[in-house]
Design an enzyme around this catalytic site. Structure first.
Site, PDB file in Angstrom:
ATOM      1  N   HIS A 202       6.243   6.836  11.023  1.00 49.30           N
ATOM      2  CA  HIS A 202       5.715   6.720   9.667  1.00 49.30           C
ATOM      3  C   HIS A 202       5.063   8.074   9.375  1.00 49.30           C
ATOM      4  O   HIS A 202       3.851   8.205   9.290  1.00 49.30           O
ATOM      5  CB  HIS A 202       4.686   5.586   9.629  1.00 49.30           C
TER       6      HIS A 202
ATOM      7  N   ARG B 102       0.823  -1.202   0.000  1.00 41.55           N
ATOM      8  CA  ARG B 102       0.000   0.000   0.000  1.00 41.55           C
ATOM      9  C   ARG B 102       0.864   1.262   0.000  1.00 41.55           C
ATOM     10  O   ARG B 102       0.679   2.161  -0.815  1.00 41.55           O
ATOM     11  CB  ARG B 102      -0.942   0.001   1.209  1.00 41.55           C
ATOM     12  N   THR B 103       1.832   1.313   0.916  1.00 41.08           N
ATOM     13  CA  THR B 103       2.708   2.479   0.984  1.00 41.08           C
ATOM     14  C   THR B 103       3.558   2.585  -0.280  1.00 41.08           C
ATOM     15  O   THR B 103       3.767   3.675  -0.818  1.00 41.08           O
ATOM     16  CB  THR B 103       3.597   2.381   2.233  1.00 41.08           C
TER      17      THR B 103
ATOM     18  N   LYS C 188      24.591 -10.095   0.783  1.00 41.84           N
ATOM     19  CA  LYS C 188      26.001 -10.476   0.633  1.00 41.84           C
ATOM     20  C   LYS C 188      26.859  -9.912   1.757  1.00 41.84           C
ATOM     21  O   LYS C 188      28.046 -10.194   1.823  1.00 41.84           O
ATOM     22  CB  LYS C 188      26.540  -9.968  -0.716  1.00 41.84           C
TER      23      LYS C 188
ATOM     24  N   ARG D 270      11.647   2.338   3.325  1.00 41.17           N
ATOM     25  CA  ARG D 270      10.861   1.532   4.251  1.00 41.17           C
ATOM     26  C   ARG D 270      11.796   0.509   4.866  1.00 41.17           C
ATOM     27  O   ARG D 270      12.542  -0.171   4.131  1.00 41.17           O
ATOM     28  CB  ARG D 270       9.762   0.797   3.488  1.00 41.17           C
TER      29      ARG D 270
END
Lengths: 331, 331, 331
Positions: B154, B74-75, B104, B125
């Site tokens: 957020h 959604r974001t 890695k 995010r």
């Protein structure tokens, strides 16, 4: 007190009937012969546009979500290219793991409404039959395009198959064709039969093992809808004058034992140069929905009659460009 | 000998104070009431731009990395749409498995600096609290926008929540609202309280089970910052004149036993048509940060007071468009 | 009967020889010193274009598939940014799991031909050595750009390394450099040696543990191709006048035991401020192909001679922009 103004979703989901703008494309059954001809005419322009390599701005400013709940790199790539060649943009959700809201327990309907808020259209791929219709029912303002919902429908596949025939032969009536393989279970073949049944006087040979014949009621249905159908079980009965061969895969799981599969299918339901030489005509085109797995020998690829990796796959691009331009009201 | 010229990252990370250009957006605390009003004014223009369906070139030539270390469709979709509706382009890294350099053994800081070299901004995010600040500290030349860093912040969620109130009521002061659910643990509620505390004379009812009340020090803090707070434990105490309800999920894991959860929460912390009819006003809007899981009955969706799948989700798009245009110096 | 018109794939795969348009970029060996200088000249323009932040339309209307059969977020991001900064569009297939047709049993060659139908070029990343050449052999009409095929080649990495030297020193001949680490196995070092061998009078010090020296036949080959090579096993033998250090990782698995590794490598093959102070010159630049894992202490980052997170990574963007513009016939 609280009142709701909702677009009639039935209207969005209804027959196209000459007016594509804002409509969902959920099922082949929404399109009439005239609707298909409109798509084909526009697809021809799209082909020229791609060949001319001129930047196009037809979908400039449009943002389309590619909401893929199961992976399908070929269909994803075809739609992505179609949108971008028209100057549009995409929101790519192609890994089912990243549809994270669903993982957290969000309903499918909520996800559709969220992406509706971000997009001018949604191209939906989903493993569950009926998912496209459910999406169309809850998206109020933008078109949903079905990019395959389980074993239910994949209308743009059939549209590109029909366009491939139309482009080559200039018509979709009075054709003779061979559909071979898993005639009982193949979604692609059933859709193609439905598409061909919209046009006059087509003759179809269905080649399959006895136990993978069409259901009797489907056979009756298609015969009642103009199609002349012959069921055959041996390649020896393929007529020389077929305009096209359309081959689909037979899964071993359809048989009770490997020995039954070996007897019935192995080596016999694969197109080879020898089979082509013996039973195909000079103008017979060989089609396959891809991926081909055991259906067509790679030796056939260099035969110009083999269109599956040539015009057929490219026609998927052109017809999807046409369809998107139409439902988005830009053509 | 070797000298290093480094932009002060403190400056990028500092309070916006009227000047968004080049700033990181890591925390809601960087924004004053005036800053928020600037975003809201621009968001209103962005809404009009989207409704007019006119192609926009405000971010033409800008390439923005969507660096998602955990999935959040959604974001991701909201930011992708915001960028593309403004004519910008994205580099999509949305599957944590594909952040292969990290797999890695590359440090997070190196990954940020690599993507800084490719991009005009990074939308980040990350599951770890503080990740956005760490990214902002090492990206020298481009803004970092926090799209959620674990249970820390957020900020764009809160900005869209505040804008939804602002757009509906024309102000962010003198409001009365209900925040319900897991008042103790919900990051979203805490941020919304912080946002509302920037404005005068807001009255907040906090509805939760006794054991999920706000921490006493947080309660004191918010009260010291203008907010008038009432703690309630029963829906019967919800006043009729709330301008908004904001509901959040209560997880079963917060309780010692299922029977305690059933006694305290089940059936009681879900918005239903009956609850709305009994306790909400004619103008009360119902909000939810989504995904809603057990918080709001789907029967509520068709009530026009339910904004979570309507203006609230769309306002996420408009406010993110505004914020990106501001930090990229295009507005 | 059926005739096939196929472009000679040998021609697409042949030496560039001044004409990039339509050519595949599969191996560094296709490029002469003159070809590299053409890329570098254009890369300089690309750098200016990025610094000027002016939208560019050089690749407008071009759709390029980023077909990544293994994750590589850095290389993916670099190519995606290069294409989008030039106004082109991408089809992103970056999660191997989403190359679903391959999972279903489609051959690699079929997948390439399908994406050829959608794209103006394919940037290919693949774990198997030789995959880029196989792709180039079956794609008839569009260029394939190798973005790394297993331990075989990663030509754009070497081009950016060479450009980094060229940009700093204004030449690629008469340089003295140190290549350190796993000299026996590092694909990156071997490619860099091949690149440097195209130019006159370069002197290379190869620093490695005894058992990780270059194969004797490779040593002879590079010496026969202009390079002056000195093999050393101790940092004490690094000359002060190196223009560059290029450090690569030594994996523990190369040694029979941890104690052998500890004796031979640990603490000795890591660049530290102390090592720089003792053995590097004022103008020595420090390079690394990234990700750096144990090769360079983060304390070195702030030294201006450290270019790996600065010009080297940015030069990857500029050189890829140049190369794509060239093979697509837009420069």
């Amino acid at each position: 007190m609280s009142q709701t103004v909702t677009l009639s979703t039935n209207e969005k989901l209804s027959a196209i009937a000459g007016d594509f703008k804002g409509k969902d494309i959920v099922s082949l059954d929404q399109l009439s012969a005239d609707d298909l001809h409109r798509v084909f005419a526009l697809a021809g322009h799209m082909k020229q546009l791609v060949l001319d390599k001129e930047p196009c701005q037809l979908l400039a400013g449009q943002v389309i979500s590619l909401l893929f709940f199961e992976p399908s790199s070929r269909t994803f790539g075809s739609f992505a290219s179609a949108i971008k060649r028209l100057g549009g943009q995409t929101i790519d959700i192609q890994n089912p793991e990243t549809v994270s809201s669903v993982k957290k327990g969000e309903t499918f309907e909520d996800t559709i409404r969220v992406f509706e808020a971000y997009s001018d259209a949604i191209v939906l791929r989903h493993p569950q039959p009926g998912a496209a219709r459910r999406a169309a029912m809850c998206a109020e303002f933008i078109p949903i395009v079905n990019a395959g919902d389980g074993n239910n429908e994949h209308p743009t596949q059939t549209i590109l198959d029909l366009y491939t025939l139309y482009e080559r032969f200039g018509r979709l009536d009075n054709l003779t064709g061979l559909l071979a393989g898993d005639v009982l279970n193949s979604r692609t073949l059933h859709s193609l039969l439905r598409g061909l049944s919209l046009f006059e006087n087509n003759t179809i040979y269905l080649l399959s093992p006895e136990k993978l014949r069409l259901k009797r009621e489907d056979l009756a249905l298609f015969r009642s809808r103009n199609l002349i159908i012959h069921e055959i079980t041996s390649e020896k009965d393929i007529p020389r004058d077929c305009q096209f061969w359309y081959w689909t895969r037979i899964q071993k799981e359809r048989f009770d034992s490997i020995s039954e599969y070996n007897d019935m299918v192995a080596q016999r339901f694969t197109v080879t140069p020898a089979l082509l030489a013996q039973y195909a005509g000079q103008e017979t085109i060989v089609m396959d929905p891809l991926p081909r797995i055991g259906t067509i020998d790679t030796e056939v690829d260099k035969d110009t009659r083999a269109v599956y990796l040539r015009s057929q796959i490219r026609n998927g691009l052109y017809t999807r460009m046409a369809l998107l331009a139409l439902v988005l009201g830009r053509a």
